[in-house]
Design a protein around this motif. Structure first.
Motif, short mmCIF file in Angstrom:
data_model
loop_
_atom_site.label_atom_id
_atom_site.label_comp_id
_atom_site.label_asym_id
_atom_site.label_seq_id
_atom_site.Cartn_x
_atom_site.Cartn_y
_atom_site.Cartn_z
N ARG A 222 0.83 -1.20 0.00
CA ARG A 222 0.00 0.00 0.00
C ARG A 222 0.87 1.25 0.00
NH1 ARG A 222 -3.54 2.74 4.70
NH2 ARG A 222 -5.31 3.51 3.48
N VAL A 224 0.39 5.35 0.36
CA VAL A 224 -0.56 6.40 0.73
C VAL A 224 0.13 7.76 0.60
CG1 VAL A 224 -1.96 7.37 2.60
CG2 VAL A 224 -1.81 4.89 2.30
N CYS A 226 0.48 11.45 1.80
CA CYS A 226 0.22 12.38 2.90
C CYS A 226 0.48 13.78 2.37
CB CYS A 226 1.11 12.08 4.08
SG CYS A 226 0.86 10.44 4.78
N CYS A 233 -0.94 10.49 8.55
CA CYS A 233 -1.33 9.31 7.77
C CYS A 233 -0.77 8.05 8.42
CB CYS A 233 -0.78 9.42 6.35
SG CYS A 233 -1.38 10.85 5.43
N ASP A 236 -2.11 1.89 8.31
CA ASP A 236 -3.34 1.12 8.18
C ASP A 236 -4.58 1.99 8.34
OD1 ASP A 236 -2.97 1.71 10.82
OD2 ASP A 236 -3.27 -0.32 11.58
N ALA A 239 -7.90 6.32 3.81
CA ALA A 239 -7.35 7.28 2.85
C ALA A 239 -8.35 7.46 1.73
CB ALA A 239 -6.01 6.81 2.31
N ASP A 243 -5.71 9.14 -2.97
CA ASP A 243 -4.49 9.22 -2.18
C ASP A 243 -3.91 7.84 -1.87
OD1 ASP A 243 -4.66 11.96 -2.12
OD2 ASP A 243 -5.62 12.04 -0.15
N GLU A 244 -4.41 6.81 -2.52
CA GLU A 244 -4.00 5.45 -2.21
C GLU A 244 -3.76 4.66 -3.49
OE1 GLU A 244 -5.78 2.23 0.88
OE2 GLU A 244 -7.12 2.80 -0.75
N PHE A 246 -1.73 0.63 -4.89
CA PHE A 246 -1.09 -0.62 -4.49
C PHE A 246 -0.12 -1.05 -5.58
CE2 PHE A 246 -4.94 -0.40 -2.05
CZ PHE A 246 -4.59 -0.92 -0.82
N VAL A 255 1.11 7.34 -8.31
CA VAL A 255 0.24 8.23 -7.54
C VAL A 255 0.34 9.64 -8.12
CG1 VAL A 255 0.29 6.90 -5.41
CG2 VAL A 255 2.08 8.55 -5.83
#
Length: 280
Positions: A222, A224, A226, A233, A236, A239, A243-244, A246, A255
């Motif tokens: 993952r 994420v 911030c 952030c 776990d 989000a 903003d996320e 994989f 991203v």
């Protein structure tokens, strides 16, 4: 019963699979769980960029810390700094961490092992184990006592996490260029600006060799975004969809982030488990 031995930088874990429905011992979770990493940017990115992240499991980090006789404190965090020169090559420099912390231990990479010290070698990588949290740190690279780079945003430490940042000559340094060729751009770099509204970060997640990228990709982790330098952030935590991301089978995740004229004022959090463990 069929057992598979996994070797993780000096630590051995045994994973036993059930045969004919017989219950068996599970693999130690620390050998499968990656240490969450916060990726900081010394100069705010103003254009599309590739970000390479070398993930290390909890068991591997514990074994590496044993190289310098340091037990990891779960209530503290850790720092990994990659020092680069004007040609973006690994560079030798001393790492200065402020505020100082007598309970922290500085280390340098030596291939697949670690040694004590605060001056990076040919690999250009140094760091600190067991820093206080949630302390905001400022990191500075000092080749021959010359301040080459200081992070623009404070590196916010969190318990059990690894904060990673690359230090290279940037616009924060206002000194005359030194005579040494590899640092000749120091003091000449302008503050980055952009007219773009967004940029794409190509995050390349790999298994660590020691604490350096190995070239082996990791899927399913993952990433994420911030959007400021605060540590709000959680690895776990919830989000927004935008903003996320994989990592795919090649270990890559894209991203897209909104920016202002000064660039992306934020950081990334990468977390997850080794998919090879679930495959056994």
């Amino acid at each position: 019963m069929r057992c598979i031995e996994l070797f993780a930088l000096g630590a051995t874990a045994v994973h036993c699979r059930p045969i004919l429905g017989i219950e068996t011992t599970e693999l130690d979770p620390s050998a499968c769980t990656f240490v969450p990493q916060r990726i900081y940017f010394a100069d705010k990115p103003t254009a599309d960029a590739r970000v390479v992240v070398a993930m290390v499991t909890e068991a591997e980090l514990t074994a590496l810390a044993a190289d310098v006789d340091v037990p990891l404190d779960p209530t503290r965090g850790h720092v990994l700094t990659e020092i680069r020169d004007c040609e973006n090559e690994p560079a030798a420099a001393r790492l200065e961490v402020a505020p100082s912390d007598p309970g922290a231990t500085p280390f340098v990479t030596q291939g697949e092992t670690l040694g004590r010290g605060d001056t990076s070698g040919v690999e250009g990588v140094t760091g600190v184990f067991n820093t206080l949290v949630p302390t905001e740190l400022e990191l500075t690279a000092l080749p021959e006592e010359l301040s080459v780079e200081s992070s623009q945003g404070d590196v916010v430490m969190q318990a059990g996490e690894l904060a990673r940042i690359t230090l290279s000559p940037n616009s924060e340094v206002d000194v005359s260029p030194p005579d040494v060729d590899e640092w000749r751009c120091v003091g000449t770099i302008s503050e980055p600006t952009t007219t773009e509204a967004n940029l794409t970060l190509d995050v390349d997640v790999q298994r660590a060799r020691g604490l350096l990228p190995s070239g082996l990709s990791v899927a399913g982790l993952r990433v994420v975004v911030c959007r400021d330098d605060a540590a709000g952030c959680a690895p776990d935590g919830p989000a927004r969809a935008e903003d996320e991301a994989f990592t795919d089978a090649s270990g890559r995740a894209l991203v897209r982030v909104d920016i202002d004229e000064g660039g992306f004022d934020g950081h990334l959090v990468v977390s997850g488990s080794n998919p090879d463990c679930a495959a056994e």
